[in-house]
Scaffold this motif. Structure first.
Motif, PDB file in Angstrom:
ATOM      1  N   LEU A   1      24.208 113.129  76.432  1.00 49.62           N
ATOM      2  CA  LEU A   1      25.025 113.840  77.397  1.00 49.62           C
ATOM      3  C   LEU A   1      24.193 114.619  78.402  1.00 49.62           C
ATOM      4  O   LEU A   1      24.603 114.823  79.533  1.00 49.62           O
ATOM      5  CB  LEU A   1      26.002 114.770  76.676  1.00 49.62           C
ATOM      6  CG  LEU A   1      27.114 113.986  75.982  1.00 49.62           C
ATOM      7  CD1 LEU A   1      27.923 114.884  75.083  1.00 49.62           C
ATOM      8  CD2 LEU A   1      28.018 113.324  77.000  1.00 49.62           C
ATOM      9  N   VAL A   2      23.004 115.046  77.972  1.00 52.25           N
ATOM     10  CA  VAL A   2      22.134 115.737  78.920  1.00 52.25           C
ATOM     11  C   VAL A   2      21.760 114.775  80.044  1.00 52.25           C
ATOM     12  O   VAL A   2      21.797 115.107  81.227  1.00 52.25           O
ATOM     13  CB  VAL A   2      20.858 116.255  78.218  1.00 52.25           C
ATOM     14  CG1 VAL A   2      19.924 116.875  79.231  1.00 52.25           C
ATOM     15  CG2 VAL A   2      21.210 117.274  77.160  1.00 52.25           C
TER      16      VAL A   2
ATOM     17  N   TYR B   1      23.454 112.147  80.894  1.00 49.71           N
ATOM     18  CA  TYR B   1      24.684 111.868  81.629  1.00 49.71           C
ATOM     19  C   TYR B   1      24.915 112.923  82.704  1.00 49.71           C
ATOM     20  O   TYR B   1      25.204 112.611  83.857  1.00 49.71           O
ATOM     21  CB  TYR B   1      25.856 111.854  80.641  1.00 49.71           C
ATOM     22  CG  TYR B   1      27.183 111.502  81.238  1.00 49.71           C
ATOM     23  CD1 TYR B   1      28.132 112.474  81.483  1.00 49.71           C
ATOM     24  CD2 TYR B   1      27.504 110.187  81.552  1.00 49.71           C
ATOM     25  CE1 TYR B   1      29.352 112.150  82.021  1.00 49.71           C
ATOM     26  CE2 TYR B   1      28.731 109.861  82.094  1.00 49.71           C
ATOM     27  CZ  TYR B   1      29.651 110.847  82.317  1.00 49.71           C
ATOM     28  OH  TYR B   1      30.875 110.537  82.846  1.00 49.71           O
ATOM     29  N   GLY B   2      24.742 114.199  82.305  1.00 50.34           N
ATOM     30  CA  GLY B   2      24.895 115.274  83.279  1.00 50.34           C
ATOM     31  C   GLY B   2      23.906 115.123  84.416  1.00 50.34           C
ATOM     32  O   GLY B   2      24.231 115.292  85.592  1.00 50.34           O
ATOM     33  N   GLY B   3      22.674 114.763  84.039  1.00 46.85           N
ATOM     34  CA  GLY B   3      21.652 114.567  85.050  1.00 46.85           C
ATOM     35  C   GLY B   3      22.022 113.458  86.032  1.00 46.85           C
ATOM     36  O   GLY B   3      21.830 113.585  87.246  1.00 46.85           O
TER      37      GLY B   3
ATOM     38  N   LEU C   1      25.004 112.510  86.849  1.00 45.15           N
ATOM     39  CA  LEU C   1      26.051 113.009  87.737  1.00 45.15           C
ATOM     40  C   LEU C   1      25.439 113.788  88.895  1.00 45.15           C
ATOM     41  O   LEU C   1      25.771 113.561  90.058  1.00 45.15           O
ATOM     42  CB  LEU C   1      26.998 113.928  86.961  1.00 45.15           C
ATOM     43  CG  LEU C   1      27.978 113.288  85.990  1.00 45.15           C
ATOM     44  CD1 LEU C   1      28.798 114.368  85.331  1.00 45.15           C
ATOM     45  CD2 LEU C   1      28.879 112.307  86.694  1.00 45.15           C
TER      46      LEU C   1
END
Lengths: 289, 321, 383
Positions: free
Chosen positions: B286-287, B289-291, B293
């Motif tokens: 998820l880290v 994934y956030g990146g 985005l």
């Protein structure tokens, strides 16, 4: 009556978060979706300071505020600035800060683990009776520190150079630029201040409600709701919105239904927005026509 | 904005891709991959609706999951409680979603920016909480199990492969409808509203009516997708329709390119695939994934479609309106 | 070269090939692949991570000690974030790509139900070590098993104890608004009816809620003598604290979902005297429990939560099943699991009924005294 009073300390927390949102929105016109996670990080940093460095509550509070403020500036510099330069639509900023929120949340999960942590409170949580209702010293602490912070912010905005610059930028970015004020710097200041306030809210909340890596999501949303109800971008609006939300939640939960509590709050919100599209305390719509 | 598919070259490319895609179940024997493709297809319908709303009329919705949920639950309940066949249930669910689109569209028309965001968030949450608490009807937290499968001309759609074709057909229909809307008077009015609301109003356009209709159409897309989703998953519960889901749809919309129909496809398929592919990173998933985005939104402000357009813009001088 | 040496070499070569094939085939056949689905991020992360750790520990233990006969266990983990759609995708991935023979999953009932659609279609047995939703074992699904604690027994035991030991007449429930909590709420309601206790309030809360005072005030107003909580420990600890702050002096009860030492840590003084049902007591003297808890603490530096204990037992059940079945064929595995018996594990002596529920679970009523749980009563199934 008890319901009403019960909503106040929570309202103070919401108010602080709402302030963060409003401050950033006023200064830079963007929505910082990671505001709630600043609260969470503040609480965690405070927890670490307290339990590992073994320093006191006040040190924890100050260190957390400074540390998270740094983070706020980092976010502004690495994310908001490039987006501004590229003239990205506001929705992109929302998504970018959302990305920040996701990263913060999962880094926190990785660093501190999934279990909730507790920060011992400097004051006791034993209730005493005040005018027939149950109050705890913790509630008083939250309210007093919260209000102090709001006053400090007010002083800062009104009387310091940076604060005045911020207000100028909030009012008219272009004009402020013409007058020699650097709007990017004001953005950074706004982000730092918001993050710092958020961190403080986190430390205040930690002894009462524990710290979990996930708390940013709901705290952030509630703070945002409060800011909007009061009128996004206005300081008194944010404060009023925060307390209003805290009390309404408490009343709705106790008197009507606990399951539907949030639904009632949101429905109320939509009604408020329908009647007063720019929030309760804004005189006119702040959209630039 | 004209869709990429309006040009002859674009149309040809599209048909070629489509023919290839038709044979996917033969090449992709891994049912997991097929499952992901199917999911992405359903999501594309939702994002199509979102793009019509935000791309065309510039209204942001962070409550799309609410309409999605209504579609799923209404269709499932109609089928389970009253034995209504899939297509009728689906149609009714779509209409119902559209109705709710009007319900939120009416207060929404006065709002913009963060206020609109909040109203839509509120709507999504209200829907979820009602689904969660109205136990006698929706079975509350336990959710619905054993949602009936759709029947097409007497043939029951059961396997992943069957669903593939059903979803593909629905997707094509959805894209076709979206294209018709884009090219119609409604579509042109939408674009006028987005570009300059004041001017459009001055020209006699009843802004409010168009804004509400955009919400209704967007809701109907999501509602129909929801009915497919229910039968596809077999079970459903309020957990499926959280605020995070709405956020996910919004991300798909923006990253794909929220003013374009093809953008919806790219965004939905892209983000679904990426999200699954990141599973290899376990904890960091998820880290990253956030990146992604953040990265996409900074370096591709108009979404992936925007990237294509810029590349194309370097080669041709074709004007977009 | 002479003809005979040619033949010799050829025979040796063929023999070698046979041996290699035999060894290769034996190697390939003796691996059992287990897929684990759970929330490792998002709201239920503590549960999913506890499950993961326990499974890892169990797998290592079983492989080292050859407890599964000739079988080696291989385990694959996937995160479902507590989202049913993602859970189904994860299950799909585990079955299709990692080619697992059995699935342990999920924790959230909504996720388990979604996964069941996938596993039943693929014919793979699924054991949930964490979901307690009643509907899970009522689907007529032959591939689902549950080693999570039995909610019905717990609710029944708690209410009965409240009536018998305290003589309470008016009680309230305060439950989480998720499948676990609502399943508990329903069972508590039925138990109250059965034992003739009046239920004066039944508020709910959302997971992640921080403020419970409105509901507590209502409970206080209605004169409840006991509050039955049904949810996870974070909220339970907060409820206990806030109840104390409001001067609510009702006796607090809880169930296994919140039975973790963290509850005592977070609840502090307010949690003292709380009564709850558990399937395992971290401080019990039972040799199996001691061994498990000590090892877990040593390895992970914290005490295991109930979900961890259940997951640990589940792996042992699977190991035993594959040893008896002598094959990793999903159907044979399924049959072997359903005929499990004679195993003495951390949370009881597992025995599955026709629906797939484990009816051999140990049930204890415990009370928080000081910084640990103390055993109060041992409840036998059917009492």
């Amino acid at each position: 009556m008890q319901f009403f009073l019960n909503g106040l300390p929570i309202g103070a927390i919401y108010a602080l978060v709402a302030l963060s949102y409003s401050l950033i929105y006023a200064a830079s016109g963007v929505l910082n979706w990671s505001q709630g996670d600043m609260v969470m990080l503040g609480a965690y940093v405070g927890f670490t300071v307290f339990s590992i460095l073994k320093l006191g509550f006040t040190s924890a509070l100050l260190l957390a505020m400074v540390a998270v403020a740094f983070l706020g500036v980092l976010v502004q510099y690495t994310i908001l600035r490039p987006l501004r330069e590229r003239k990205a639509p506001p929705i992109n900023v929302v998504i970018a800060t959302l990305g920040v929120a996701i990263i913060c949340r999962n880094l926190a999960l990785g660093i501190w683990g999934p279990d909730p942590q507790i920060l011992p409170s400097p004051v006791s949580s034993r209730p005493f009776s005040l005018a027939g209702v149950s109050v705890t010293p913790q509630d008083i602490l939250v309210l007093s520190v919260g209000i102090t912070l709001m006053l400090i912010l007010h002083f800062f905005l009104k009387n310091t150079r940076e604060g005045k610059a911020l207000r100028a930028v909030a009012q008219d970015r272009y004009a402020a630029q013409l007058m020699g004020i650097d709007p990017e710097r004001s953005d950074a200041v706004a982000f730092a201040a918001s993050a710092g306030i958020g961190a403080a809210a986190g430390i205040l909340v930690a002894p009462i409600f524990f710290v979990t890596f996930n708390m940013g999501a709901s705290v952030g949303l509630k703070g945002f709701v409060a800011a909007v109800i009061g009128g996004l971008g206005t300081i008194p609006g944010a404060i009023a919105g925060g307390f209003f939300l805290g009390v309404v939640e408490s009343l709705a939960g106790g008197l009507i239904s606990s399951g539907y509590r949030d639904a009632i709050t949101f429905a109320l919100l939509i009604v408020v927005l329908w009647l007063k599209p720019s929030g309760l305390f804004l005189r006119k719509n702040r959209q630039k026509v | 904005m004209k869709s990429i598919m309006s040009s002859r070259r674009g149309l040809a490319a599209f048909l070629l891709l489509l023919t290839g895609y038709l044979f996917t179940p033969y090449f992709v024997t891994n049912l997991y991959h097929l499952h992901i493709l199917n999911l992405a297809g359903i999501y594309t319908l939702v994002v199509l609706g979102l793009n019509i709303l935000s791309g065309y009329t510039g209204q942001v919705s962070m409550g799309q999951a609410g309409f999605f949920a209504i579609g799923t639950y209404v269709s499932a309940l109609l089928m389970m409680n009253w034995s209504i066949p899939f297509w009728s249930a689906s149609a009714m669910a779509t209409v119902m979603a559209g109705l709710f689109g009007a319900v939120i569209g009416i207060p929404a028309m006065k709002l913009s920016g963060p206020y609109l965001v909040l109203a839509t968030v509120g709507f999504g949450e209200i829907v979820r909480l009602v689904l969660l608490n109205w136990t006698p009807v929706t079975k509350g937290a336990a959710g619905l199990v054993g949602i009936p499968l759709p029947t097409v001309l007497g043939f029951v759609v059961t396997t992943e492969e069957h669903f593939f074709y059903l979803i593909l057909a629905s997707l094509l229909a959805g894209v076709f409808i979206a294209l018709r809307i884009a090219d119609s008077k409604i579509g042109r009015t939408y674009r006028a509203v987005r570009e300059d609301e004041l001017a459009a109003e001055a020209m006699g356009v009843n802004i409010n009516r168009y804004k509400i209709s955009a919400f209704i159409i967007s809701a109907m897309f999501a509602g129909f997708a929801g009915s497919l989703f229910g039968s596809f998953s077999g079970v459903t519960s309020p957990d499926n329709f959280t605020f995070d889901e709405s956020v996910g749809f919004l991300c798909m919309s923006v990253i794909g390119g929220n003013r374009s129909i093809v953008g919806a496809v790219i965004g939905a398929f892209g983000l679904t695939a990426v999200s699954e592919a990141l599973r290899v990173f376990q904890g960091f998933r998820l880290v990253i994934y956030g990146g992604i985005l953040i990265f996409t939104v900074i370096f591709m402000p108009q979404g992936i479609i925007g990237l294509f357009k810029r590349i194309r813009g370097n080669f041709s001088v074709k004007e977009t309106n | 070269m002479s003809k005979s040496s040619w033949k010799g070499r050829f025979t040796v070569l063929v023999l070698l090939l046979f041996i290699a094939a035999g060894v290769g085939a034996a190697d390939a056949a003796q691996v059992l692949r287990i897929g684990v689905v759970g929330p490792e991020s998002g709201g239920g992360a503590q549960l999913g991570q506890g499950q993961r750790r326990a499974v890892q520990m169990a797998v290592e233990e079983i492989n080292e000690g050859k407890l599964a006969g000739e079988w080696t266990l291989e385990v694959f983990f996937e995160d479902d974030e507590g989202n049913p759609t993602k859970s189904a995708s994860a299950t799909n991935k585990l079955i299709q790509q990692s080619r697992v023979n059995v699935i342990i999953g999920a924790i959230h009932s909504s996720c388990t139900l979604a996964d069941m659609v996938v596993t039943s279609r693929a014919g793979i047995p699924q054991i949930t070590a964490g979901s307690t939703g009643a509907s899970i074992t009522q689907q007529g699904n032959k591939f689902i098993f549950r080693t999570a604690a039995n909610d019905f027994l717990q609710a029944d035991a708690l209410v009965k104890y409240a009536r018998d030991e305290f003589g309470f007449k008016k009680v309230a429930t305060f439950t989480a608004a998720d499948d676990y909590g609502q399943s508990g709420a329903k069972l508590l309601r039925e138990a109250c009816e059965k034992y003739g206790v009046e239920l004066v309030a039944e508020p709910t809360y959302n997971n992640g809620d921080k403020d419970f005072k409105p509901q507590l005030l209502t409970i206080k107003d209605r004169g409840a003598q006991a509050i039955f909580m049904w949810g996870l420990y974070t909220e339970a600890a907060l409820i206990a604290r806030q109840a104390q702050q409001l001067g609510v002096d009702a006796q607090l009860f809880g169930a296994s979902g919140m039975a973790a030492l963290k509850l005592i840590e977070l609840g502090g003084e307010a949690a003292q005297g709380l009564l709850l049902t558990q399937t395992f007591l971290p401080d019990s003297d039972h040799p199996k429990v001691r061994a498990f808890v000590d090892k877990y603490r040593e390895k992970f530096n914290e005490s295991p939560i109930p979900h961890a204990a259940q997951a640990y037992d589940t792996v042992h059940i699977i190991a035993d099943a594959v040893r008896r079945a002598g094959s990793n064929d999903p159907r044979k595995l399924r049959d072997a699991i359903s005929s499990t018996e004679g195993l003495e594990l951390v949370t009881g002596d597992p025995r599955f009924n026709d629906d797939g529920d484990d009816i051999g679970k140990r049930l204890l009523i415990t009370q928080i005294k000081g910084d640990k749980f103390e055993m109060v009563k041992f409840v036998k199934a059917g009492e």
